[in-house]
Design an enzyme around this catalytic site. Sequence first.
Site, PDB file in Angstrom:
ATOM      1  N   HIS A 173      -3.990   0.558   6.823  1.00 20.49           N
ATOM      2  CA  HIS A 173      -4.923   0.462   5.705  1.00 20.49           C
ATOM      3  C   HIS A 173      -5.857  -0.736   5.815  1.00 20.49           C
ATOM      4  O   HIS A 173      -6.051  -1.505   4.852  1.00 20.49           O
ATOM      5  CB  HIS A 173      -4.191   0.489   4.355  1.00 20.49           C
ATOM      6  CG  HIS A 173      -4.799   1.462   3.397  1.00 20.49           C
ATOM      7  ND1 HIS A 173      -5.473   1.073   2.278  1.00 20.49           N
ATOM      8  CD2 HIS A 173      -4.863   2.811   3.433  1.00 20.49           C
ATOM      9  CE1 HIS A 173      -5.924   2.149   1.648  1.00 20.49           C
ATOM     10  NE2 HIS A 173      -5.569   3.223   2.329  1.00 20.49           N
ATOM     11  N   TYR A 208       0.815  -1.208   0.000  1.00 21.41           N
ATOM     12  CA  TYR A 208       0.000   0.000   0.000  1.00 21.41           C
ATOM     13  C   TYR A 208       0.861   1.275   0.000  1.00 21.41           C
ATOM     14  O   TYR A 208       1.708   1.457   0.858  1.00 21.41           O
ATOM     15  CB  TYR A 208      -0.928   0.001   1.235  1.00 21.41           C
ATOM     16  CG  TYR A 208      -1.403   1.384   1.564  1.00 21.41           C
ATOM     17  CD1 TYR A 208      -2.299   2.023   0.719  1.00 21.41           C
ATOM     18  CD2 TYR A 208      -0.907   2.072   2.666  1.00 21.41           C
ATOM     19  CE1 TYR A 208      -2.698   3.320   0.976  1.00 21.41           C
ATOM     20  CE2 TYR A 208      -1.308   3.371   2.930  1.00 21.41           C
ATOM     21  CZ  TYR A 208      -2.194   3.984   2.081  1.00 21.41           C
ATOM     22  OH  TYR A 208      -2.572   5.269   2.325  1.00 21.41           O
TER      23      TYR A 208
HETATM   24  C1  CS2 Z   1      -4.943   6.882   2.673  1.00 25.68           C
HETATM   25  C2  CS2 Z   1      -5.584   7.300   1.403  1.00 25.68           C
HETATM   26  O1  CS2 Z   1      -4.390   9.124   3.012  1.00 25.68           O
HETATM   27  C3  CS2 Z   1      -4.584   8.049   3.552  1.00 25.68           C
HETATM   28  O2  CS2 Z   1      -4.474   7.858   4.738  1.00 25.68           O
HETATM   29  O3  CS2 Z   1      -5.444   5.849   3.374  1.00 25.68           O
HETATM   30  O4  CS2 Z   1      -4.547   7.683   0.553  1.00 25.68           O
HETATM   31  C4  CS2 Z   1      -6.487   6.309   0.696  1.00 25.68           C
HETATM   32  O5  CS2 Z   1      -5.793   5.179   0.303  1.00 25.68           O
HETATM   33  C5  CS2 Z   1      -7.085   6.969  -0.509  1.00 25.68           C
HETATM   34  O6  CS2 Z   1      -7.770   8.128  -0.121  1.00 25.68           O
HETATM   35  C6  CS2 Z   1      -8.027   6.065  -1.241  1.00 25.68           C
HETATM   36  O7  CS2 Z   1      -8.637   6.758  -2.260  1.00 25.68           O
HETATM   37 MG    MG Z   2      -5.363   6.172   5.473  1.00 25.62          MG
END
Ligand code: CS2
Ligand code: MG
Length: 408
Positions: A217, A160
Amino acid sequence: MKITDAKVFVGGPGKNYVTLKIMTDQGVFGLGDATLNNRETLPAAYLRDYLVPNLIGMDPRNSEDIWQFFYRGAYFRRGPIAMAAFGAIDMALWDIKGKLANMPLYQLFGGKSRDGAMVYAHATGADLPDLMDSVARYVDQGYKAVRVQCGIPAMPTTGYAVPEKTGGQGDFITDFSGIRPKIEIWDTDRYLRFMPTALAEIRDRFGPELKILHDVHHRLTPREAAAFAKEVEPVGLFWLEDPTPAEDQDALRLIRHHSTTPIAIGEVFNSVWDCNRLIEDELIDFIRIAVTYGGGITPVKRIVDLAGLHHVRTGFHGAPSHSPISMAAQHHLNAWAPNFGIQEYLVLGTPECDALFPSDHAMHDGMMQVSDAPGLGVDFDESEAARYDYKPGSHPVVRLEDGTMWHY
Ligand code: CS2
Ligand code: MG
């Protein structure tokens, strides 16, 4: 006073921002953001097909009644698509209200509670040395807080929000090659063997002052998350984000009972009903809802107030998918909120983005300084907007090695 028209634009530099512009019979206009990452055409269609035709003729000053009209009037309530569309309208109406009052929005909320609002940046690395370099770059720029995400040894694919190669930059989330998502492979055991040590090494290298955040995540089970949160306690994280999929509000109890690591949750929430138990039972420390798909300033401000009663501070979502319009709404809430915590902030400041959304909101030394311009303090250049079209894109999806679908 009456709303005479409203237009919806989809597009932007490297993003499909969904921008709403509401016009009035007094020449004042308001701007709102309905960007729902990788599903952008849906709130845009909801706005164009149902909401805008109803808005025309309404008095834009009655933002509360208009919010209730759309929320209650939809009958089928909540959900990110509807709430993003209502959110854009609500932001635009607050923008109009601020312009009519000739005041920046934070003044209408109760004035400034602080000079600058602390933000956190995203440090990422293909491996730990690469991540250390990324953290060092932000520390050198004056950031006081960084979120750290790292490639996991022996993981079959990049994880991620992590670059594929050392030194890679970018948002690593949306792939604009089409709507069919790339597949990432996840293995919880490899993650749990690596990440606690990596976090400890980051703390050793950067010392006690740096605020370190980490985003799981949604990938752990409550038991795994409880063990992880307990193991990383000596690191002194500022927060551990989305340790479990947060639809199950009661699951957080197990984590809470086993660890004092601060927990941040809420970027996928769109209503107080997604987080009321988390807040009232004091199972989280930071609420991450966004003004965009949280339905706008009107409902999110109420969540902030509820959170304040329960020692829960704000940490609004600020992924690059949010346009400078909803980020501005959050800058105003952050300037006011007595229970402000931190703001996620990614430098959108490319010349193209600044040209599309001119504003005086400014970041200095990891602190956001809110603009004093009336309303939201962001403009929208329609001639710039004409340069962009919608581009289909997608988040990756996640499978385990045997093919089982997992949480992205
Ligand atoms: C993430 C996001 O910013 C964060 O904390 O979890 O980048 C997320 O993955 C995205 O908003 C998904 O669209
Ligand atoms: Mg996030």
